[in-house]
Enzyme design. Structure first.
Site, PDB file in Angstrom:
ATOM      1  N   GLY A 266      24.847  36.849  35.245  1.00  0.00           N
ATOM      2  CA  GLY A 266      25.764  36.927  36.270  1.00  0.00           C
ATOM      3  C   GLY A 266      27.177  36.432  36.018  1.00  0.00           C
ATOM      4  O   GLY A 266      27.183  35.511  35.224  1.00  0.00           O
TER       5      GLY A 266
ATOM      6  N   GLN B 166      35.036  32.423  38.552  1.00  0.00           N
ATOM      7  CA  GLN B 166      34.757  31.976  37.150  1.00  0.00           C
ATOM      8  C   GLN B 166      35.921  32.383  36.151  1.00  0.00           C
ATOM      9  O   GLN B 166      36.093  31.771  35.163  1.00  0.00           O
ATOM     10  CB  GLN B 166      33.518  32.294  36.552  1.00  0.00           C
ATOM     11  CG  GLN B 166      32.210  31.866  37.531  1.00  0.00           C
ATOM     12  CD  GLN B 166      30.888  32.105  36.599  1.00  0.00           C
ATOM     13  OE1 GLN B 166      30.169  33.281  36.981  1.00  0.00           O
ATOM     14  NE2 GLN B 166      30.450  31.419  35.895  1.00  0.00           N
TER      15      GLN B 166
ATOM     16  N   GLU C 170      25.453  32.811  41.847  1.00  0.00           N
ATOM     17  CA  GLU C 170      26.597  33.386  41.973  1.00  0.00           C
ATOM     18  C   GLU C 170      27.672  33.407  43.388  1.00  0.00           C
ATOM     19  O   GLU C 170      28.395  33.255  43.266  1.00  0.00           O
ATOM     20  CB  GLU C 170      26.502  34.860  41.624  1.00  0.00           C
ATOM     21  CG  GLU C 170      25.864  35.111  40.135  1.00  0.00           C
ATOM     22  CD  GLU C 170      26.521  34.493  39.287  1.00  0.00           C
ATOM     23  OE1 GLU C 170      27.838  34.084  39.131  1.00  0.00           O
ATOM     24  OE2 GLU C 170      25.805  33.980  38.172  1.00  0.00           O
TER      25      GLU C 170
HETATM   26 NI    NI Z   1      27.670  30.062  36.946  1.00  0.00          NI
END
Ligand code: NI
Length: 175
Positions: free
Chosen positions: A47, A52, A143
């Site tokens: 994921g 991120q 996530e």
């Molecule tokens: Ni992560």
């Protein structure tokens, strides 16, 4: 291509913004999702969430087809979920090892709901509503945490349980 942020980056700690309706189907969104899927593939991850890679929007991709660490009995095909919402269906939680692309080789046991419902949108704005258990439920919870500025490390009560993928592998298959 967008770069994965380091664990200490404050951008990982912000609450991501919803994707507005007029951004669905845009070239920007398509390119972003494409690069997120490419990162997932290149890193063998299950994921990736937009924060991120420094994009402060509520977008995740997931799937188990490229996983190097997880041997899943059932392959979860590549999926995209925009503005996801999770409903926890079981009070019961299961502990399982997680790692994260922002946290190098660190892994640790995290308790997650066994069963969830989740909803959100596809890239063209079509609504998605699904039920998930086991690994899929775990991935979703990990996530969506990224969208709320949380890392799996925050959910580990006993920091002494933190380990690395290499060490875990050695424990499973001692030489
Ligand atoms: Ni992560």
């Amino acid at each position: 291509m967008n770069r994965l942020l380091n664990q200490e980056d404050p951008r990982l700690r912000t609450i991501a913004e919803p994707v507005p309706m007029d951004v669905f189907n845009s070239a920007w969104l398509k390119e972003l999702v494409h690069s997120m899927l490419e990162i997932m593939k290149a890193k063998g991850a299950v994921g990736v969430a937009a924060p991120q890679i420094g994009v402060n929007k509520r977008i995740i991709v997931f799937g188990t087809a490229y996983s190097r660490r997880r041997r899943s009995e059932v392959i979860i095909p590549d999926a995209i979920l925009i503005n996801p919402v999770i409903e926890h269906l079981s009070a019961e939680k299961e502990s399982g090892y997680e790692g994260c692309l922002n946290c190098a080789d660190l892994m640790g046991p995290v308790a997650r709901s066994l069963e969830i419902d989740y909803a959100g949108y596809h890239i063209d704005g079509r609504p998605i509503k699904k039920h998930a258990t086991g690994l899929e439920a775990r991935i979703l919870q990990h996530e969506v945490d990224h969208l709320d500025g949380l890392l799996f490390l925050d959910r580990i009560e006993d920091k002494a349980s933190l380990t690395t993928y290499e060490k875990l592998k050695q424990e499973e298959n001692p030489a």
